[in-house]
Design an enzyme around this catalytic site. Structure first.
Site, PDB file in Angstrom:
ATOM      1  CG  HIS A 137       5.380   1.026   2.390  1.00  0.00           C
ATOM      2  ND1 HIS A 137       4.775   1.920   1.936  1.00  0.00           N
ATOM      3  CD2 HIS A 137       4.989   0.468   3.599  1.00  0.00           C
ATOM      4  CE1 HIS A 137       3.924   2.217   3.034  1.00  0.00           C
ATOM      5  NE2 HIS A 137       3.996   1.500   4.093  1.00  0.00           N
ATOM      6  CB  CYS A 156       3.912   5.229   4.880  1.00  0.00           C
ATOM      7  SG  CYS A 156       4.803   4.280   5.992  1.00  0.00           S
ATOM      8  CD  GLU A 173       1.164   0.378   8.893  1.00  0.00           C
ATOM      9  OE1 GLU A 173       0.078   0.630   8.294  1.00  0.00           O
ATOM     10  OE2 GLU A 173       1.921   0.997   9.114  1.00  0.00           O
ATOM     11  CG  HIS A 229      -0.364   0.361   2.640  1.00  0.00           C
ATOM     12  ND1 HIS A 229      -1.037   1.224   3.359  1.00  0.00           N
ATOM     13  CD2 HIS A 229       0.736   0.109   2.989  1.00  0.00           C
ATOM     14  CE1 HIS A 229       0.001   1.479   4.542  1.00  0.00           C
ATOM     15  NE2 HIS A 229       0.966   0.649   4.450  1.00  0.00           N
ATOM     16  CG  HIS A 282       0.770 -12.364  -1.290  1.00  0.00           C
ATOM     17  ND1 HIS A 282       0.424 -13.077  -0.154  1.00  0.00           N
ATOM     18  CD2 HIS A 282       2.023 -12.365  -1.546  1.00  0.00           C
ATOM     19  CE1 HIS A 282       1.674 -13.757   0.192  1.00  0.00           C
ATOM     20  NE2 HIS A 282       2.749 -13.086  -0.433  1.00  0.00           N
ATOM     21  CG  HIS A 305       3.375  -2.861   6.453  1.00  0.00           C
ATOM     22  ND1 HIS A 305       4.295  -2.118   7.067  1.00  0.00           N
ATOM     23  CD2 HIS A 305       2.730  -1.803   5.733  1.00  0.00           C
ATOM     24  CE1 HIS A 305       4.245  -1.050   6.878  1.00  0.00           C
ATOM     25  NE2 HIS A 305       3.319  -0.710   6.345  1.00  0.00           N
TER      26      HIS A 305
END
Length: 161
Positions: free
Chosen positions: A57, A53, A147, A44, A97, A59
């Site tokens: 990137h 952010c 996160e 995201h 994913h 997580h």
């Protein structure tokens, strides 16, 4: 007489109807909390944010669901397998994913926004998929979305109503 910490093999497997009666399976009629955790990997980026952010990137997220209810006549509040089915069918396809900015409703994909979406999805699935009786109503108490291993957002029932 055996001591509590002593290793032993069960002498006889307990049998329903002989060693324990059906009405003894439920120990109490109190509300209890059942929790289940899931992980997913997703990408995201954040809009209107000046920091790392703002770039695309990813997580490895962890979602923790807290569901409460009164156990049924065999002592189960909500089957862990049912929670897993809700996750697999109603929630995970939008997250794992995936590019979250594309698969979630239009929002900035912050943990704070996503945890409320998760709460709503779980609550909706519980109300439509899990058999509810007047005594054993299950409900979402909280959803926690990590996160990172040390950073999370949480939505609690009292804040959502």
């Amino acid at each position: 007489m055996r001591t509590p910490g002593e290793f032993r093999i069960v002498d006889q497997l307990q049998r329903l109807g002989e060693d324990i009666d059906h009405q003894e399976l439920r120990y109490h009629r109190k509300r209890v909390l059942v929790c289940k955790e899931f992980t997913f990997d997703a990408a995201h980026h954040l809009h209107a944010y000046e920091g790392k952010c703002k770039n695309l990137h990813g997580h490895t997220y962890k979602a923790v669901f807290g569901i409460s209810g009164v156990p049924d006549d065999v002592g189960i509040t909500v089957d862990f397998g049912d929670i897993k089915t809700i996750w697999k069918e109603s929630i995970e396809p939008y997250l794992d994913h995936r590019y979250l900015n594309e698969t979630l409703p239009k929002m900035n994909t912050t943990a704070e926004n996503m945890v409320v979406w998760l709460f709503e999805q779980l609550e909706m699935a519980l109300s439509t998929r899990i058999h509810q009786t007047s005594e054993a109503t299950t409900r979402t108490e909280f959803v926690r979305l990590y996160e990172t291993p040390t950073s999370y957002a949480e939505a609690r029932r009292e804040w959502m109503i």
